[in-house]
Scaffold this active site. Structure first.
Site, mmCIF file in Angstrom:
data_model
loop_
_atom_site.group_PDB
_atom_site.id
_atom_site.type_symbol
_atom_site.label_atom_id
_atom_site.label_comp_id
_atom_site.label_asym_id
_atom_site.label_seq_id
_atom_site.Cartn_x
_atom_site.Cartn_y
_atom_site.Cartn_z
ATOM 1 C CB VAL A 91 -0.963 -0.005 1.227
ATOM 2 C CG1 VAL A 91 -1.994 -1.123 1.065
ATOM 3 C CG2 VAL A 91 -0.225 -0.153 2.552
ATOM 4 C CG HIS A 107 -3.905 -6.353 -0.864
ATOM 5 N ND1 HIS A 107 -2.942 -7.229 -0.467
ATOM 6 C CD2 HIS A 107 -4.884 -7.112 -1.412
ATOM 7 C CE1 HIS A 107 -3.316 -8.476 -0.740
ATOM 8 N NE2 HIS A 107 -4.493 -8.430 -1.331
ATOM 9 C CB CYS A 115 -16.379 8.407 1.805
ATOM 10 S SG CYS A 115 -17.913 8.727 2.696
ATOM 11 C CB CYS A 134 -16.770 12.063 3.477
ATOM 12 S SG CYS A 134 -16.840 12.056 1.679
ATOM 13 C CB THR A 174 5.043 -11.769 -2.020
ATOM 14 O OG1 THR A 174 3.829 -12.089 -1.331
ATOM 15 C CG2 THR A 174 5.190 -12.624 -3.267
ATOM 16 C CB SER A 175 5.351 -14.585 2.863
ATOM 17 O OG SER A 175 4.025 -14.045 2.932
HETATM 18 C C1 BV8 Z 1 -10.300 -12.262 0.055
HETATM 19 C C2 BV8 Z 1 -3.399 -4.544 3.000
HETATM 20 C C3 BV8 Z 1 -12.386 -12.979 -0.634
HETATM 21 C C4 BV8 Z 1 -3.586 -3.896 4.328
HETATM 22 C C5 BV8 Z 1 -3.301 -6.950 3.276
HETATM 23 C C6 BV8 Z 1 -10.090 -17.413 6.515
HETATM 24 C C7 BV8 Z 1 -10.832 -16.331 6.949
HETATM 25 C C8 BV8 Z 1 -10.894 -15.142 6.237
HETATM 26 C C9 BV8 Z 1 -10.186 -15.022 5.051
HETATM 27 C C10 BV8 Z 1 -9.437 -16.120 4.647
HETATM 28 C C11 BV8 Z 1 -9.389 -17.304 5.351
HETATM 29 N N1 BV8 Z 1 -8.566 -18.154 4.676
HETATM 30 C C12 BV8 Z 1 -8.102 -17.545 3.571
HETATM 31 C C13 BV8 Z 1 -8.641 -16.314 3.538
HETATM 32 C C14 BV8 Z 1 -8.428 -15.326 2.532
HETATM 33 C C15 BV8 Z 1 -7.461 -14.286 3.091
HETATM 34 C C16 BV8 Z 1 -6.126 -14.948 3.285
HETATM 35 O O1 BV8 Z 1 -5.458 -15.266 2.308
HETATM 36 N N2 BV8 Z 1 -5.745 -15.186 4.557
HETATM 37 C C17 BV8 Z 1 -4.463 -15.823 4.809
HETATM 38 C C18 BV8 Z 1 -3.823 -15.219 6.060
HETATM 39 C C19 BV8 Z 1 -4.713 -17.326 4.960
HETATM 40 N N3 BV8 Z 1 -7.401 -13.277 2.083
HETATM 41 C C20 BV8 Z 1 -8.267 -12.249 2.125
HETATM 42 O O2 BV8 Z 1 -9.043 -12.037 3.031
HETATM 43 C C21 BV8 Z 1 -8.231 -11.371 0.893
HETATM 44 N N4 BV8 Z 1 -9.583 -11.214 0.427
HETATM 45 O O3 BV8 Z 1 -9.912 -13.408 0.079
HETATM 46 O O4 BV8 Z 1 -11.537 -11.899 -0.314
HETATM 47 C C22 BV8 Z 1 -13.674 -12.413 -0.944
HETATM 48 C C23 BV8 Z 1 -14.403 -13.030 -1.931
HETATM 49 C C24 BV8 Z 1 -15.615 -12.529 -2.234
HETATM 50 C C25 BV8 Z 1 -16.098 -11.421 -1.552
HETATM 51 C C26 BV8 Z 1 -15.357 -10.789 -0.568
HETATM 52 C C27 BV8 Z 1 -14.117 -11.301 -0.251
HETATM 53 C C28 BV8 Z 1 -7.721 -9.975 1.179
HETATM 54 C C29 BV8 Z 1 -6.347 -10.054 1.792
HETATM 55 C C30 BV8 Z 1 -5.746 -8.667 1.849
HETATM 56 C C31 BV8 Z 1 -5.344 -8.305 3.258
HETATM 57 N N5 BV8 Z 1 -4.613 -7.036 3.229
HETATM 58 N N6 BV8 Z 1 -2.656 -5.787 3.155
HETATM 59 C C32 BV8 Z 1 -2.284 -3.435 4.895
HETATM 60 O O5 BV8 Z 1 -1.268 -3.351 4.193
HETATM 61 O O6 BV8 Z 1 -2.302 -3.107 6.102
HETATM 62 S S1 BV8 Z 1 -2.393 -8.356 3.432
HETATM 63 C C33 BV8 Z 1 -0.717 -8.088 3.484
HETATM 64 O O7 BV8 Z 1 -0.066 -9.316 3.778
HETATM 65 C C34 BV8 Z 1 -0.094 -7.703 2.163
HETATM 66 O O8 BV8 Z 1 -0.900 -6.851 1.411
HETATM 67 C C35 BV8 Z 1 0.166 -8.980 1.450
HETATM 68 O O9 BV8 Z 1 -0.906 -9.334 0.617
HETATM 69 C C36 BV8 Z 1 0.171 -9.979 2.541
HETATM 70 C C37 BV8 Z 1 1.418 -10.819 2.524
HETATM 71 O O10 BV8 Z 1 2.449 -10.008 2.819
HETATM 72 P P1 BV8 Z 1 3.765 -9.991 1.915
HETATM 73 O O11 BV8 Z 1 3.661 -8.797 1.057
HETATM 74 O O12 BV8 Z 1 4.017 -11.294 1.251
HETATM 75 O O13 BV8 Z 1 4.803 -9.752 3.064
HETATM 76 P P2 BV8 Z 1 5.303 -10.794 4.157
HETATM 77 O O14 BV8 Z 1 5.843 -10.042 5.316
HETATM 78 O O15 BV8 Z 1 4.286 -11.862 4.394
HETATM 79 O O16 BV8 Z 1 6.521 -11.482 3.402
HETATM 80 C C38 BV8 Z 1 7.628 -10.685 3.048
HETATM 81 C C39 BV8 Z 1 8.466 -11.520 2.108
HETATM 82 O O17 BV8 Z 1 9.537 -10.720 1.651
HETATM 83 C C40 BV8 Z 1 9.074 -12.733 2.797
HETATM 84 O O18 BV8 Z 1 8.963 -13.848 1.928
HETATM 85 C C41 BV8 Z 1 10.539 -12.335 2.985
HETATM 86 O O19 BV8 Z 1 11.404 -13.461 2.857
HETATM 87 C C42 BV8 Z 1 10.749 -11.406 1.828
HETATM 88 N N7 BV8 Z 1 11.779 -10.381 2.059
HETATM 89 C C43 BV8 Z 1 12.067 -9.734 3.220
HETATM 90 N N8 BV8 Z 1 13.065 -8.856 2.992
HETATM 91 C C44 BV8 Z 1 13.377 -8.936 1.662
HETATM 92 C C45 BV8 Z 1 12.551 -9.904 1.072
HETATM 93 N N9 BV8 Z 1 12.623 -10.239 -0.230
HETATM 94 C C46 BV8 Z 1 13.538 -9.574 -0.978
HETATM 95 N N10 BV8 Z 1 14.366 -8.626 -0.483
HETATM 96 C C47 BV8 Z 1 14.314 -8.288 0.820
HETATM 97 N N11 BV8 Z 1 15.155 -7.362 1.292
#
Ligand code: BV8
Length: 226
Positions: A91, A107, A115, A134, A174-175
């Site tokens: 974001v 996202h 709003c 708003c 991304t993880s």
């Molecule tokens: C949806 C915005 C459906 C906000 C984010 C049970 C209940 C409810 C929902 C679910 C469920 N099971 C599954 C779901 C779906 C859920 C989901 O997937 N849950 C997971 C936890 C199981 N998903 C959702 O809810 C999504 N919506 O499914 O809607 C729907 C259908 C119809 C109608 C309505 C709805 C929406 C998910 C969005 C959530 N919002 N962010 C904010 O930013 O505050 S999530 C947030 O975490 C990010 O946006 C991103 O998507 C996510 C993962 O993060 P990453 O970017 O991968 O970062 P992370 O820290 O995890 O990893 C970093 C990586 O970088 C690592 O691999 C690391 O090794 C690497 N790294 C570190 N340093 C470096 C590097 N790589 C290179 N160089 C470096 N220096």
């Protein structure tokens, strides 16, 4: 031969700019339970806590700059033009500040306000406080314009159309923990794209990629673009 490329980025691409990732040791979710700051229920339960979580990140974003990985992707867009699409889960606005213009924020965006009453979107003005009104409809129903868990990500149709036409799908920093983004590699591969993961270390979806290179994005992304 036209090469169509879709790049998916996550928090890891912004780590070397100084922005915390979500799941690494000092990640954002530490000290903040997802359910307290990144769900619609959390916002309606205690909007001040959620506003503070995003206000802190917005303030921090203004103190950091894009890194070599963002710059390399902006350079790739100069080479490929409309044949490159960057889909980011982030974001922050670091892709845009590095010069990328073809960026989809699936996202949402930290610097945008939404709003809940009239669905209007506005630049987030820093001193909106914790019950911002708003500018269009006057209701105090502004929220961060970010997609929370359980909410529909933005532009999924556009993204899926690009994935099924891609010759190459690259995931950077991304993880692979969150859907539907984590499923994009399967969709691209099924449609015949080659797939590459550039990440600091192995992710939950590394095994799904044709090729994977580990290293900091600021190093491996410019090497790949070169
Ligand atoms: C949806 C915005 C459906 C906000 C984010 C049970 C209940 C409810 C929902 C679910 C469920 N099971 C599954 C779901 C779906 C859920 C989901 O997937 N849950 C997971 C936890 C199981 N998903 C959702 O809810 C999504 N919506 O499914 O809607 C729907 C259908 C119809 C109608 C309505 C709805 C929406 C998910 C969005 C959530 N919002 N962010 C904010 O930013 O505050 S999530 C947030 O975490 C990010 O946006 C991103 O998507 C996510 C993962 O993060 P990453 O970017 O991968 O970062 P992370 O820290 O995890 O990893 C970093 C990586 O970088 C690592 O691999 C690391 O090794 C690497 N790294 C570190 N340093 C470096 C590097 N790589 C290179 N160089 C470096 N220096």
């Amino acid at each position: 031969m036209i090469v169509k490329v879709v790049v998916l980025t996550g928090a890891g691409i912004s780590a070397e700019s100084g922005l915390a990732t979500f799941r690494d040791v000092d990640g954002l979710w530490q000290g903040h339970h997802v359910d307290d700051v990144a769900t619609p229920e959390a916002f309606h339960r205690d909007p001040a806590v959620v506003h503070k979580f995003y206000d802190d990140r917005r303030r921090e974003l203004r103190t950091v700059a894009p890194n070599a990985a963002h710059v390399a992707l902006a350079r790739l867009e100069q080479l490929l033009g409309d044949d490159l699409l960057v889909v980011t889960q982030n974001v922050d606005d670091l892709h845009e500040r590095a010069g990328s213009s073809r960026v989809v924020h699936m996202h949402g965006e930290l610097l945008s306000a939404l709003c809940e009453s009239c669905q209007g979107r506005f630049p987030w003005d820093d001193d909106l406080g914790d019950s911002p009104t708003c500018p269009a409809c006057g209701n105090d129903t502004l929220r961060p314009d970010v997609v929370w868990f359980g909410e529909m990500p933005y532009d999924l149709d556009l993204i899926e159309k690009a994935l099924v036409r891609a010759d190459l799908f690259v995931a950077i920093g991304t993880s692979g923990a969150v859907y539907p983004a984590a499923g994009f590699v399967r969709m691209a591969a099924r449609a015949g794209a080659k797939t590459l993961e550039l990440n600091l270390d192995l992710s939950e979806t590394t095994h799904l990629f044709d090729d994977a290179r580990q290293g900091p994005a600021g190093k491996v992304v410019p090497e790949w673009v070169a």
